[in-house]
Scaffold this active site. Structure first.
Site, PDB file in Angstrom:
ATOM      1  N   GLU A   1      -9.473   3.934 -21.738  1.00  0.00           N
ATOM      2  CA  GLU A   1      -8.194   3.290 -21.461  1.00  0.00           C
ATOM      3  C   GLU A   1      -8.275   2.568 -20.111  1.00  0.00           C
ATOM      4  O   GLU A   1      -8.932   3.047 -19.174  1.00  0.00           O
ATOM      5  CB  GLU A   1      -7.086   4.344 -21.433  1.00  0.00           C
TER       6      GLU A   1
ATOM      7  N   LYS B   1      -0.466   1.511 -28.289  1.00  0.00           N
ATOM      8  CA  LYS B   1      -0.186   2.898 -27.891  1.00  0.00           C
ATOM      9  C   LYS B   1       1.261   3.268 -28.189  1.00  0.00           C
ATOM     10  O   LYS B   1       2.198   2.629 -27.698  1.00  0.00           O
ATOM     11  CB  LYS B   1      -0.497   3.059 -26.401  1.00  0.00           C
TER      12      LYS B   1
ATOM     13  N   CYS C   1      -4.992   8.123 -25.463  1.00  0.00           N
ATOM     14  CA  CYS C   1      -4.639   9.054 -24.392  1.00  0.00           C
ATOM     15  C   CYS C   1      -3.508  10.034 -24.734  1.00  0.00           C
ATOM     16  O   CYS C   1      -3.719  11.016 -25.422  1.00  0.00           O
ATOM     17  CB  CYS C   1      -4.332   8.258 -23.132  1.00  0.00           C
TER      18      CYS C   1
END
Length: 286
Positions: free
Chosen positions: A44, A127, A169
């Protein structure tokens, strides 16, 4: 379709210099190629770690950064999952469009892009879960929602290495996303990350292994791993986890590459002999 493939998780320590970050990525991609990687995952925020520059990077460098990854993929005949890049929301015109659609002014999305070995963009995942928390470290407050808009769609794609799902993440803490992927036949999920040193030490390893075990899938986690700024320190320990929960490759700290072998035949045997996914009783319980 290949029964085996070599996947590389690339760990970086990205900072505020775009040119330095790209030079670091280029060097590590070459290392992965030298180790025989067929598919590679960047972390990321690999290109830029500064939240203050996130919007400007999306507007000024979004296409240039995509071209950087596409060129590397084509040059090395390598599939690359480009960690995350700050991009404007896609329009109905397609995944490469650079116009905003229904996104709050001033915000961008953290997009994870998958390129094939010809340099073509084959998937984009934005995301979904944004990191809006307080952590007991020098940074303290993390507020991705202040400058970022969330995505709303899981994304998976068929590749020569099996069906791949995309995540980023903080998504790792939401098992329903990974169960959705497992229910749709996904065999490998990418997790580009920038886990903090505090949360990473506590949860990184166990979350990656849990998602792998409960869904009998390979999990590739490429993390940031060092001191990214005066206030930001990331955990590292990028790894590849097999469907039984074993860590088959790991790079602990600093920039580096870990390469693991995906064995789809072994995974299929496990799912057949230990059919946990077929033993679910509670579906859609809230």
């Amino acid at each position: 379709m290949s029964e085996k493939a070599r996947i590389a998780v690339v760990q970086m320590v990205s900072g505020d210099s775009l040119s330095d970050n790209l030079a670091q990525a280029e060097q590590l991609i070459q290392q992965a190629v030298d180790q025989g990687a067929n598919i590679l995952l960047l972390p990321e925020n690999f290109a830029m770690f500064s939240a203050e520059q996130y919007r400007a990077l999306a507007e000024q460098q979004g296409h240039a950064l995509q071209n950087f990854i596409a060129s590397a993929a084509k040059q090395h005949k390598l599939w690359i999952c480009a960690g995350t890049l700050p991009l404007l929301a896609p329009s109905d015109a397609g995944v490469e469009a650079g116009v905003e659609a229904g996104v709050e002014a001033g915000k961008v999305r953290a997009a994870s892009l998958l390129f094939n070995d010809q340099g073509a963009l084959v998937a984009r995942y934005d995301k979904i879960h944004l990191f809006n928390v307080t952590v007991q470290d020098a940074q303290g407050c993390y507020s991705e929602g202040h400058y970022m808009a969330p995505g709303d769609q899981p994304v998976f794609v068929d590749t020569p290495f099996g069906r791949i799902g995309l995540s980023v993440c903080y998504d790792l803490r939401f098992p329903e996303l990974y169960r959705y992927y497992a229910s749709n036949g996904v065999e490998l999920v990418m997790v580009p990350s920038a886990f903090t040193a505090v949360t990473g030490e506590a949860h990184w390893d166990v979350l990656l292994r849990a998602r792998a075990i409960e869904n009998q899938m390979y999990i590739a986690g490429a993390n940031q791993g060092g001191r990214n700024s005066a206030k930001r320190e990331t955990w590292g320990h990028s790894m590849v986890v097999d469907p039984w929960g074993g860590v088959i490759a790991e790079w602990e700290q600093g920039p580096g590459v870990a390469v693991g072998v995906i064995d789809r035949k072994q995974q299929q045997t496990l799912r057949r002999d230990f059919p946990v996914l077929q033993h679910r009783v509670l579906h859609g319980v809230s």
